[in-house]
Design an enzyme around this catalytic site. Structure first.
Site, PDB file in Angstrom:
ATOM      1  N   LEU A 175       7.149   2.984   6.315  1.00 30.85           N
ATOM      2  CA  LEU A 175       8.187   2.024   6.685  1.00 30.85           C
ATOM      3  C   LEU A 175       9.550   2.477   6.173  1.00 30.85           C
ATOM      4  CD1 LEU A 175       6.255  -1.318   6.135  1.00 30.85           C
ATOM      5  CD2 LEU A 175       6.896  -0.285   8.303  1.00 30.85           C
TER       6      LEU A 175
ATOM      7  N   THR B 233       0.862  -1.186   0.000  1.00 36.62           N
ATOM      8  CA  THR B 233       0.000   0.000   0.000  1.00 36.62           C
ATOM      9  C   THR B 233       0.897   1.234   0.000  1.00 36.62           C
ATOM     10  OG1 THR B 233      -0.184  -0.257   2.396  1.00 36.62           O
ATOM     11  CG2 THR B 233      -2.014  -1.066   1.074  1.00 36.62           C
TER      12      THR B 233
ATOM     13  N   VAL C  13       0.878   4.516   1.191  1.00 30.40           N
ATOM     14  CA  VAL C  13       1.244   5.312   2.368  1.00 30.40           C
ATOM     15  C   VAL C  13       2.155   4.501   3.291  1.00 30.40           C
ATOM     16  CG1 VAL C  13       0.394   6.556   4.387  1.00 30.40           C
ATOM     17  CG2 VAL C  13      -0.839   6.719   2.217  1.00 30.40           C
ATOM     18  N   CYS C  14       1.818   3.230   3.484  1.00 33.45           N
ATOM     19  CA  CYS C  14       2.641   2.362   4.341  1.00 33.45           C
ATOM     20  C   CYS C  14       4.061   2.231   3.808  1.00 33.45           C
ATOM     21  CB  CYS C  14       2.035   0.966   4.425  1.00 33.45           C
ATOM     22  SG  CYS C  14       0.397   0.913   5.116  1.00 33.45           S
ATOM     23  N   THR C  15       4.176   2.179   2.496  1.00 30.32           N
ATOM     24  CA  THR C  15       5.503   2.062   1.885  1.00 30.32           C
ATOM     25  C   THR C  15       6.366   3.253   2.289  1.00 30.32           C
ATOM     26  OG1 THR C  15       4.622   0.786   0.037  1.00 30.32           O
ATOM     27  CG2 THR C  15       6.730   1.908  -0.319  1.00 30.32           C
TER      28      THR C  15
END
Length: 211
Positions: free
Chosen positions: A49, A42, A44-46
């Site tokens: 992290l 996804t 935003v998560c990329t």
């Protein structure tokens, strides 16, 4: 059941991108940041992290271990990590929990049915060396977290755990702090030799005591 400030962070055993961990044992005497992600691959998560990996030295100097969670499996995590490293120009070297059965997500109340029945919200838990929850934050799936704010909060938590001060609005590391109301004004000079200034009897500032 929701987790409140001061609660013992629930312990668990989980498979991660870096092997099996027992949470409390893995934390040891460190602070911890546990944060959840709706799913692998996804956008935003990329970025989140990746940003966490870029800030590795900042978390390390604060003695904070970082642990992420996503409801996908280990192999999916490993493929996603390659994408994160490539697109964010970094190296993810902290574990990501494979929470396919949503055991940890439910343990930490990371799924909010009114938002989504399947995916975790963007929860953040800051946990002290005593295994107690010091901070909780919940973001909607659409909004990425501000990791400078998380570091700022950790600075405040670690400072106020050791000194009788609080941090005022927008405080940054190195700025003046507020003397705890429990400290009588007459006792301030002995406790805070750097000096203080009294704005109101209940509002007393002193330079950051650990600088």
């Amino acid at each position: 059941m929701s987790i409140r400030l001061g609660d013992i962070a629930p312990d668990f055993k989980a498979e991660t991108s870096m092997g099996t961990i027992n949470f409390h044992e893995w934390l040891g005497d460190s602070w911890g940041m546990l944060f959840s992600h709706p799913a692998d691959y996804t956008p935003v998560c990329t970025t989140e992290l990746g940003r966490t990996a870029q800030l590795k030295s900042e978390f390390e100097k604060r003695n904070v271990k970082v642990l992420a969670l996503s409801v996908d499996g280990v192999e999916s995590h490993k493929g996603w990590i390659k994408d994160i490293n490539e697109t964010q120009n970094t190296t993810v070297d902290f574990p990501i929990i494979a929470d396919e059965d949503k055991k940890v997500a439910n343990l930490y109340d990371m799924i909010h049915p009114n938002a989504d029945n399947t995916f975790t919200v963007r929860s953040v838990f800051i946990i002290g060396p005593d295994k107690k929850v010091k901070l909780t934050l919940t973001y909607p799936a659409s909004t990425g977290r501000n990791f400078h704010e998380l570091l700022r909060v950790i600075d405040s938590l670690q400072l106020t755990a050791n000194y009788s001060v609080a941090t005022p609005a927008d405080w940054e590391d190195g700025e003046d702090t507020v003397v705890s109301p429990a400290i009588a004004t007459k006792d301030i000079p002995a406790k805070f030799p750097k000096g203080h200034r009294e704005v109101k009897p209940y509002l007393r500032y002193t330079p950051q005591p650990n600088k």
